[in-house]
Design a protein around this motif. Structure first.
Motif, short mmCIF file in Angstrom:
data_model
loop_
_atom_site.label_atom_id
_atom_site.label_comp_id
_atom_site.label_asym_id
_atom_site.label_seq_id
_atom_site.Cartn_x
_atom_site.Cartn_y
_atom_site.Cartn_z
N SER A 339 0.94 -1.38 0.04
CA SER A 339 0.04 0.00 0.05
C SER A 339 1.00 1.22 0.11
CB SER A 339 -0.97 -0.07 1.23
OG SER A 339 -1.60 -0.95 1.15
N VAL A 340 0.30 2.38 -0.69
CA VAL A 340 1.03 3.62 -0.47
C VAL A 340 0.12 4.54 -0.19
CG1 VAL A 340 2.34 5.55 -1.89
CG2 VAL A 340 2.40 3.03 -2.55
N LEU A 341 0.26 5.25 1.28
CA LEU A 341 -0.47 5.98 2.09
C LEU A 341 0.07 7.22 2.28
CD1 LEU A 341 -1.62 3.14 4.51
CD2 LEU A 341 -2.86 3.52 2.62
N GLU A 342 -1.09 8.37 2.27
CA GLU A 342 -0.44 9.62 2.88
C GLU A 342 -1.64 10.10 3.60
OE1 GLU A 342 1.61 12.19 -0.49
OE2 GLU A 342 -0.16 13.25 -0.14
N TRP A 343 -1.11 10.85 4.77
CA TRP A 343 -1.95 11.38 5.78
C TRP A 343 -2.24 12.99 5.48
CZ3 TRP A 343 -4.52 8.67 8.81
CH2 TRP A 343 -4.85 8.89 10.25
N GLU A 344 -3.39 13.56 5.51
CA GLU A 344 -3.60 14.79 5.53
C GLU A 344 -4.39 15.29 6.61
OE1 GLU A 344 -5.07 15.93 1.51
OE2 GLU A 344 -6.88 15.68 2.37
N SER A 345 -4.60 16.71 6.97
CA SER A 345 -5.47 17.07 7.55
C SER A 345 -6.38 18.05 7.00
CB SER A 345 -5.00 17.82 8.99
OG SER A 345 -4.12 18.79 8.55
N SER A 346 -7.58 18.05 7.14
CA SER A 346 -8.85 18.84 6.47
C SER A 346 -9.56 19.59 7.44
CB SER A 346 -9.38 17.97 5.46
OG SER A 346 -10.42 17.14 6.29
N ASP A 347 -9.69 20.70 6.86
CA ASP A 347 -10.68 21.72 7.87
C ASP A 347 -11.73 22.21 6.65
OD1 ASP A 347 -8.98 23.49 6.45
OD2 ASP A 347 -8.17 24.07 8.30
N GLY A 348 -12.50 23.14 7.17
CA GLY A 348 -13.35 23.73 6.32
C GLY A 348 -14.16 24.82 7.08
N TRP A 349 -15.31 25.24 6.23
CA TRP A 349 -16.10 26.32 6.83
C TRP A 349 -17.47 25.51 6.82
CZ3 TRP A 349 -15.15 30.63 9.45
CH2 TRP A 349 -16.43 31.44 9.84
N LEU A 355 -19.53 28.89 10.97
CA LEU A 355 -18.21 28.59 11.97
C LEU A 355 -17.29 27.63 11.05
CD1 LEU A 355 -19.75 27.66 15.39
CD2 LEU A 355 -18.50 29.61 14.76
N PRO A 356 -15.85 27.85 11.48
CA PRO A 356 -14.95 26.78 11.16
C PRO A 356 -15.08 25.43 11.52
CG PRO A 356 -13.91 28.30 12.74
CD PRO A 356 -15.20 28.60 12.42
N LYS A 357 -14.99 24.38 10.67
CA LYS A 357 -15.04 22.92 11.19
C LYS A 357 -13.74 22.55 12.04
CE LYS A 357 -18.24 21.19 7.34
NZ LYS A 357 -18.19 20.47 6.36
N PRO A 358 -14.03 21.73 12.87
CA PRO A 358 -12.64 21.14 13.48
C PRO A 358 -11.99 20.36 12.52
CG PRO A 358 -14.71 19.78 13.97
CD PRO A 358 -15.22 20.91 13.19
N VAL A 359 -10.82 20.59 12.75
CA VAL A 359 -9.57 20.10 11.70
C VAL A 359 -9.58 18.23 12.06
CG1 VAL A 359 -6.93 19.89 11.32
CG2 VAL A 359 -8.10 21.99 12.05
N GLN A 360 -9.49 17.72 10.92
CA GLN A 360 -9.68 16.35 11.00
C GLN A 360 -8.38 15.54 10.12
OE1 GLN A 360 -11.61 13.84 12.91
NE2 GLN A 360 -9.97 12.75 12.17
N ALA A 361 -7.74 14.68 10.99
CA ALA A 361 -6.44 14.02 9.92
C ALA A 361 -7.25 12.69 9.51
CB ALA A 361 -5.60 13.72 10.83
N ALA A 362 -7.00 12.39 8.26
CA ALA A 362 -7.57 11.23 7.53
C ALA A 362 -6.60 10.95 6.15
CB ALA A 362 -9.01 11.59 6.90
N SER A 367 -4.43 7.97 -2.19
CA SER A 367 -3.84 6.76 -1.37
C SER A 367 -4.29 5.51 -1.91
CB SER A 367 -4.07 6.73 -0.13
OG SER A 367 -3.57 7.73 0.81
N VAL A 368 -3.29 4.29 -2.07
CA VAL A 368 -3.79 2.96 -2.62
C VAL A 368 -3.70 2.18 -1.36
CG1 VAL A 368 -3.45 1.42 -4.28
CG2 VAL A 368 -2.95 3.88 -4.81
N LEU A 369 -4.75 1.40 -1.19
CA LEU A 369 -4.72 0.21 -0.06
C LEU A 369 -4.81 -0.99 -0.95
CD1 LEU A 369 -5.76 2.97 1.30
CD2 LEU A 369 -7.68 1.47 2.47
N ALA A 370 -3.66 -1.75 -0.38
CA ALA A 370 -3.75 -3.22 -1.12
C ALA A 370 -4.18 -4.15 0.15
CB ALA A 370 -2.31 -3.58 -1.49
N TYR A 371 -5.14 -5.23 -0.39
CA TYR A 371 -5.38 -6.26 0.69
C TYR A 371 -5.32 -7.49 -0.18
CZ TYR A 371 -7.75 -2.65 3.42
OH TYR A 371 -7.90 -1.51 4.00
N ARG A 372 -5.34 -8.75 0.65
CA ARG A 372 -5.67 -10.09 -0.02
C ARG A 372 -6.42 -10.92 1.06
NH1 ARG A 372 0.09 -13.89 -0.47
NH2 ARG A 372 0.03 -14.00 1.96
N ALA A 373 -7.22 -11.80 0.46
CA ALA A 373 -8.15 -12.73 0.91
C ALA A 373 -8.08 -14.12 0.45
CB ALA A 373 -9.42 -12.14 1.00
#
Ligand code: ZN
Length: 423
Positions: A339-349, A355-362, A367-373
Motif C-alpha cells: 500500500s502507498v498511503l498519505e496522511w492529510e488534515s482537512s478543515d473547512g467552513w 463557523l470553522p469545522k474542526p480539523v480532522q486528519a485522514a 492513497s492506494v490500499l492493498a489487501y488479499r483474502a
C-alpha cells in the motif's frame, strides 16, 4: 442509486485550503462534497428564510423535503476537474511515476495531449508481485528518453471510447492565478488602508469555463426532493441550476451551473472483471498466488477510520474496517508494504453554522490500499468491494468521504512491469 453530477464554473473558482497564511488563501484543485452540499443547502435555507437573523436552527422553518434531500442517506461526492463534460476525473494514485523531463500521459484523444508526456508508469502491481516473491527487472528510467522517473501527482481524467477502443486517459492541467483584492473596512465599508490579500483561484482556459464531474447518491425520492428544493431556490440555467460555490462568492467568484442527471457513460468495467484482471500473474500467465485474491482500493476522497481506541487510524487493517461494513471476508490481510498511503488534515467552513469545522486528519485522496483474502472468500470479497464502492467506507460518507475505486484499471493499463516486457 448513483447519479452523474456535472458542474460548469464560469470564470474563476476558489475552494479554500485551510486558513489563509500571510494574506494568501490557497485553493484546492477539486471540490469536496461538503463544499457543494453546503452551497446548495445554504441556497435552499436562504430561500426558505431559515437563514434570517434569529431564525437559524428553527426546524419549523425548514421545507419538508430538506431532511430527505440532505439527510445522511444521501452522498455528495467529491467533484474533480475534467477537460470536458464527458470525462470522469479522479486523483492520480500515489503509486504512479512519470518522466522527470516530460511528465504526463503519452497520448490523448482528438489531438489533445499532443506534445504531451512520456507516459505514466504505475508501480502497484510490480510491488505486489515482488511481495509475492516474483523477481522482476525494470528499466531504471523513462522508457522514452531514459530520464529519471519521478513521483507524479495531480488529477487525471478518463473517457470511455466507442466499442473496441480503449479508455482514453489524460492528465488534467489546473490553471491557477493569484487574484489580488483590496480588503474592506467593516466599519466604513470602504477600502481599508494597507490591506491587500491574494486568492489562489482556478481560472478557465480558452473555452471560458471550468468543468467538474462526480456522483451524487440517494434514492429517486431523495433526488426528486432535491430537484424541488433547487427549483424553489436557484434560477434554472439550461438543464441545471445556477448556483454559487466556493470562497469569495461576494467577490464574483464561483458562479456555476449544476446538473444532476442519470449516469449514462460507464467509466469502469464491471467489478468482477476488474478483480479478475488485477490478479498478479507469473511470466507464463499462471496465477502467481492461486490461494489468494488480491485487490486494491484507490481513494477518491479522504478516508477516516478509527481504531478500537477511537483514534483516526492510518493502517486500515481488517479489524479496523470491521465496524464500518456489513460484509468482510474472513482472513482479510492488509498488505502494508504494498500500500502507498498519505496522511492529510482537512478543515473547512460550515456554511450552516457560520463557523470553522474542526480539523480532522485522514488518509488522503490518491492513497492506494492493498489487501488479499483467501481464494475461497471470493463471494465475500465481491460483496465487500460492492458495498464500499456503492456506499463509501469509514466516516463522513454523506459529504463524500471514503469514496473508493476497487482495482482501478489504471494500475493494469500503466503497469510498469508490462512496459518493461514490451521493450
Ligand atoms: Zn522521458
Amino acid at each position: 442509486m448513483r447519479w452523474q453530477v456535472r458542474l460548469r464554473v464560469e470564470g474563476p473558482l476558489l475552494v479554500g485550503k485551510g486558513t489563509p497564511t500571510q494574506n494568501v488563501l490557497l485553493g484546492r484543485d477539486y471540490i469536496p462534497g461538503s463544499v457543494w452540499r453546503g452551497a446548495l443547502a445554504e441556497a435552499v435555507l436562504r430561500a426558505a428564510g431559515a437563514l434570517a437573523p434569529g431564525a437559524a436552527g428553527q426546524a419549523a422553518e425548514l421545507p419538508p423535503e430538506f431532511g430527505l434531500a440532505f439527510g445522511p442517506e444521501t452522498r455528495f461526492g467529491f467533484l474533480y476537474p475534467v477537460p470536458g463534460e464527458k470525462w470522469d476525473g479522479f486523483p492520480l494514485p500515489l503509486t504512479v511515476r512519470s518522466c522527470k523531463a516530460r511528465p504526463g500521459f503519452a497520448c490523448g484523444v482528438h489531438g489533445r495531449g499532443k506534445g504531451g508526456g512520456h507516459g505514466v508508469l504505475d508501480m502497484l502491481l510490480v510491488t505486489l508481485r515482488r511481495h509475492l516473491g516474483l523477481a522482476e527487472e525494470l528499466s531504471p528510467g523513462c522508457p522514452e528518453c531514459r530520464e529519471r522517473l519521478d513521483r507524479f501527482r495531480g488529477v487525471a481524467a478518463r473517457m470511455p471510447l466507442s466499442a473496441g477502443q480503449d479508455t482514453a486517459y489524460e492528465t488534467v492541467k489546473v490553471r491557477r492565478q493569484l487574484l489580488v483584492r483590496v480588503g474592506l473596512d467593516r466599519r466604513t465599508e470602504t477600502a481599508a488602508d494597507g490591506v491587500l490579500y491574494a486568492l489562489d483561484a482556478q481560472v478557465p482556459g480558452r473555452d471560458r469555463a471550468l468543468y467538474f464531474t462526480g456522483t451524487w447518491r440517494g434514492t429517486p425520492e431523495a433526488l426528486h426532493a432535491l430537484h424541488q428544493l433547487l427549483d424553489g431556490a436557484c434560477p434554472r440555467a439550461g438543464d441545471g441550476w445556477a448556483i454559487r460555490v466556493g470562497t469569495a462568492r461576494a467577490r464574483g467568484l464561483g458562479r456555476a451551473v449544476l446538473e444532476i442527471t442519470e449516469a449514462q457513460a460507464v467509466f469502469l468495467p464491471p467489478l468482477e472483471e476488474r478483480l479478475e484482471a488485477f490478479q498478479p500473474r507469473q511470466g507464463d500467465g499462471q496465477p502467481a498466488d492461486p490461494d489468494h485474491l488480491c485487490f486494491a482500493l484507490l481513494l477518491k476522497a479522504p478516508l477516516l477510520v478509527r481504531d478500537a481506541a477511537g483514534v483516526a487510524c492510518g493502517l486500515p487493517a481488517a479489524a479496523v474496517l470491521a465496524p464500518y461494513v456489513t460484509s468482510l471476508p474472513v482472513g482479510l490481510e492488509f498488505l502494508e508494504t504494498v500500500s502507498v498511503l498519505e496522511w492529510e488534515s482537512s478543515d473547512g467552513w460550515a456554511m450552516a453554522w457560520g463557523l470553522p469545522k474542526p480539523v480532522q486528519a485522514a488518509l488522503a485522496p490518491g492513497s492506494v490500499l492493498a489487501y488479499r483474502a483467501p481464494a475461497r472468500e471470493r463471494r465475500a470479497v465481491l460483496a465487500f468491494l460492492e458495498e464500499v464502492e456503492n456506499g463509501g467506507l469509514g466516516e463522513r460518507t454523506a459529504e463524500g468521504w471514503g469514496e473508493v475505486v476497487a482495482c482501478d484499471p489504471l494500475h493494469l493499463k500503466c503497469d510498469a512491469g508490462k512496459e518493461a516486457v514490451k521493450q
